[in-house]
Design a protein around this motif. Structure first.
Motif, short mmCIF file in Angstrom:
data_model
loop_
_atom_site.label_atom_id
_atom_site.label_comp_id
_atom_site.label_asym_id
_atom_site.label_seq_id
_atom_site.Cartn_x
_atom_site.Cartn_y
_atom_site.Cartn_z
N UNK A 75 -1.56 -2.70 12.64
CA UNK A 75 -0.88 -2.77 11.34
C UNK A 75 -1.29 -1.61 10.46
N UNK A 76 -0.36 -1.08 9.67
CA UNK A 76 -0.77 -0.02 8.73
C UNK A 76 -1.72 -0.58 7.67
N UNK A 77 -2.84 0.10 7.49
CA UNK A 77 -3.80 -0.30 6.46
C UNK A 77 -3.50 0.42 5.15
N UNK A 78 -3.16 1.71 5.26
CA UNK A 78 -2.85 2.52 4.07
C UNK A 78 -1.73 3.49 4.39
N UNK A 79 -0.91 3.73 3.39
CA UNK A 79 0.20 4.67 3.47
C UNK A 79 0.06 5.65 2.31
N UNK A 80 0.29 6.94 2.59
CA UNK A 80 0.19 7.94 1.52
C UNK A 80 1.04 9.16 1.87
N UNK A 81 1.92 9.53 0.98
CA UNK A 81 2.76 10.72 1.14
C UNK A 81 3.48 10.73 2.49
N UNK A 82 3.97 9.56 2.91
CA UNK A 82 4.74 9.45 4.13
C UNK A 82 3.92 9.30 5.39
N UNK A 315 -2.88 -6.51 4.00
CA UNK A 315 -1.72 -5.83 3.42
C UNK A 315 -1.82 -4.33 3.69
N UNK A 316 -0.70 -3.65 3.54
CA UNK A 316 -0.70 -2.18 3.62
C UNK A 316 -0.77 -1.64 2.20
N UNK A 317 -1.79 -0.87 1.91
CA UNK A 317 -1.93 -0.29 0.58
C UNK A 317 -1.12 0.99 0.46
N UNK A 318 -0.17 1.02 -0.47
CA UNK A 318 0.65 2.21 -0.70
C UNK A 318 -0.08 3.08 -1.73
N UNK A 319 -0.75 4.14 -1.27
CA UNK A 319 -1.57 4.98 -2.14
C UNK A 319 -0.71 5.97 -2.92
N UNK A 320 -0.90 5.99 -4.22
CA UNK A 320 -0.19 6.92 -5.10
C UNK A 320 -1.22 7.87 -5.70
N UNK A 335 11.23 3.19 -1.59
CA UNK A 335 11.14 3.37 -0.14
C UNK A 335 10.40 2.22 0.53
N UNK A 336 9.31 1.75 -0.09
CA UNK A 336 8.44 0.77 0.57
C UNK A 336 8.56 -0.65 0.01
N UNK A 337 9.22 -0.84 -1.12
CA UNK A 337 9.48 -2.16 -1.70
C UNK A 337 8.21 -3.04 -1.72
N UNK A 338 7.24 -2.71 -2.56
CA UNK A 338 5.98 -3.46 -2.57
C UNK A 338 6.15 -4.93 -2.94
N UNK A 339 5.33 -5.77 -2.30
CA UNK A 339 5.34 -7.21 -2.60
C UNK A 339 4.42 -7.53 -3.76
#
Length: 594
Positions: A75-82, A315-320, A335-339
């Protein structure tokens, strides 16, 4: 969920425990909560567990992380800049960083700083430091060299991970403390060869984000990541009492102090948040859920909710990296529609005033969580109107890991209150003589629970002063508790200024600004601001022809953005007590705030 945190066989690294000198009971303690506490009925009404079950004393965050790596795997743990990293990759990379730190001769209990924004390197470094048995020191990357000098000296950090955008700040720091090892990260290090190269070139040559610096003794993050095999990692013997994090805060007064948060403190707060979330989403948090991580992870609210709890829950953390770029942030949200959207009032307010935000699809949204500062009712109303869900507000401090109280996740409307105490947490409101006040009366909010810090690094006297005689942490906030146990903050006992969720202490501003040769003396207060909650203003007794703009520019060099004065008023003299103390209450009266 504590039944999943099981003790595993460990290999003792034989390292000397640098925390052995802490002469205090560092195990998280469960307070005895009187049966007449009004919020206990609210627990039943909202299906929230009244208590948490802490794991065995020999447990640590290592077991929590290892469980997650095994459970969530690909599972993705973190996402950043694609780009993204899975829990399995996070396991490998963090062990490699842990192995590298151990190879430098650093030992259990040594302090290691992380000075970076929300990029993929941060969770890798954070986990690597803790898995090595060391103590993470969160450092605001926007600090000035003056502020950084204080934190490095006070923490005793022996190594520092820093993004190259801020390497010049470190180079110019006069006091580097005990730092012997500097690891410089580039923004694109974890984005892949092609994309990473492009991002680094744009950052350096197009956006001019990286001032020229010279740190000849430093090494690169990529070198640190690949220098030592993960198989060389020596798993330390850790327990609930070991310090995991030094989180810097002004405390109840004064310059920044390091709140010592143990493995037990952080595990307790994760379980407390879990008890709240399970009451509403126990069977509804899915493998694909994304948690927006726009708040900086070096801030304790984001560190716990977007970092520790997010990983605990899978969860997958969407890093900004730059939440001030609202257009870019909204694009990522689309793009990622956070919950889950944890934010402070400043960010909620900025988003609701962007037309493109209202055009987003909120069908995945399960909760919007407010913390760090009070959410304005007008902002909460507009947020609910656009997203269809209320903002659920909570309350906490760096000293409490941070969550103290929260509103139930199933509320239908924004309450304007900070909610009820977290599970296994006792809250009392006291008068100036430390007597409990009656329900409905004003009193200082005081907290006892397993999430409350061990104390302040190097400051036993200030630690003692921060607690009541019967062991409750004094928050400095004045509140009123209603008959259902819900608390509303009505005032602040301390002089702290709260800017966009960050604590700013007047005496730090005064000390920094008094270094200007044109300032005889000055006093600082916070004044209301619709966007940031408050912003600093200084009253200055000047010498010579110094101008307001000169002082504002000086402040930019001395203090990080949220601390620097935004307003200057020249006065002939400052109001003082008979012993010469600046009376900030009188300054607030001059401003029409009292």
């Amino acid at each position: 969920m504590t039944d999943n945190i099981n003790k595993e066989t460990t290999n003792d690294s034989g390292a000397k425990d640098a925390q052995s000198t802490i002469e205090t009971n560092t195990f998280p303690t469960m307070p005895t909560i009187a049966s007449d506490r009004p919020w206990l009925n609210a627990y039943e009404r909202y299906n929230i567990d009244a208590t948490i079950d802490m794991p065995d004393d020999s447990t640590s965050l290592l077991e929590v992380f290892e469980r997650n790596f095994s459970r969530y795997g690909q599972k993705p743990a973190y996402i950043c800049m694609g780009a993204s990293i899975s829990f399995k990759q996070l396991d490998l990379y963090s062990r490699q960083i842990a192995s590298y730190l151990q190879s430098l001769g650093l030992v259990k209990g040594d302090k290691v700083g992380a000075m970076m924004p929300n990029i993929l390197q941060y969770p890798i470094v954070m986990l690597g430091i803790i898995r090595a048995g060391m103590v993470l020191v969160n450092v605001n990357p926007l600090y000035t060299s003056r502020e950084l000098s204080h934190q490095l000296h006070d923490s005793g950090a022996k190594a520092l991970f820093i993004v190259e955008n801020f390497a010049k700040t470190y180079e110019e720091a006069e006091d580097k403390g005990q730092v012997k090892h500097v690891i410089v990260c580039k923004l694109g290090d974890m984005l892949g060869t092609v994309k990473g190269t492009v991002v680094n070139l744009v950052a350096r040559h197009v956006k001019k984000m990286i001032p020229s610096y010279s740190l000849p003794e430093s090494t690169s993050f990529k070198h640190a990541l690949n220098a030592v095999s993960a198989s060389e990692y020596k798993r330390p013997d850790m327990n609930l009492s070991d310090v995991a994090l030094l989180q810097y805060t002004g405390g109840t007064t004064g310059v920044a102090k390091g709140a010592m948060l143990s493995h037990g403190n952080l595990i307790a707060n994760m379980l407390q948040i879990s008890a709240l979330m399970d009451s509403a989403f126990e069977d509804d948090i899915e493998a694909t859920d994304v948690l927006l991580t726009a708040l900086p992870l070096y801030h304790v609210f984001s560190f716990m909710v977007c970092g520790m709890y997010s990983m605990y829950q899978g969860c997958a953390g969407l890093l900004i990296p730059n939440p001030r770029d609202l257009d870019g942030l909204i694009k990522e949200m689309g793009k990622y529609k956070p919950a889950f959207i944890p934010a402070v009032n400043t960010l909620f307010n900025g988003l609701v005033h962007k037309d493109s935000f209202a055009d987003l699809d909120f069908s995945n949204l399960k909760a919007s969580i407010g913390g760090g500062m009070s959410v304005l009712p007008s902002v909460a109303k507009e947020w609910h109107k656009i997203t269809g869900l209320p903002i659920v507000e909570g309350y906490g401090l760096s000293e409490t890991s941070p969550v103290v109280a929260f509103n139930p996740m199933t509320i239908a409307e924004f309450t304007g209150k900070i909610g009820i105490p977290a599970s296994s947490t006792d809250v009392i409101l006291i008068d100036d003589d430390e007597n409990e006040v009656a329900l409905g009366d004003r009193g200082e909010i005081c907290v006892k629970g397993p999430q409350v810090m061990i104390g302040y690094q190097n400051r036993p006297e200030e630690t003692a002063e921060s607690f009541t005689v019967n062991g409750y942490l004094k928050t400095g906030d004045i509140g009123i508790m209603d008959e259902k146990g819900f608390i509303k903050i009505v005032d602040r006992k301390k002089d702290m200024i709260l800017v966009s969720g960050f604590n700013v202490y007047p005496n730090e501003i005064e000390e920094a600004m008094s270094e200007h040769p044109g300032v005889v003396e000055c006093g600082a207060i916070g004044i209301p601001n619709d966007d940031r909650g408050e912003e600093p203003k200084i009253f200055v007794v000047k010498k010579g022809n110094v101008t307001e703009q000169e002082l504002l520019d000086f402040g930019k060099k001395q203090l990080t953005g949220y601390k620097r004065p935004r307003h200057v008023q020249f006065v002939d003299e400052l109001p003082k007590s008979n012993v010469g103390k600046i009376l900030r209450k009188e300054l607030r009266k001059m401003e029409g705030l009292e």
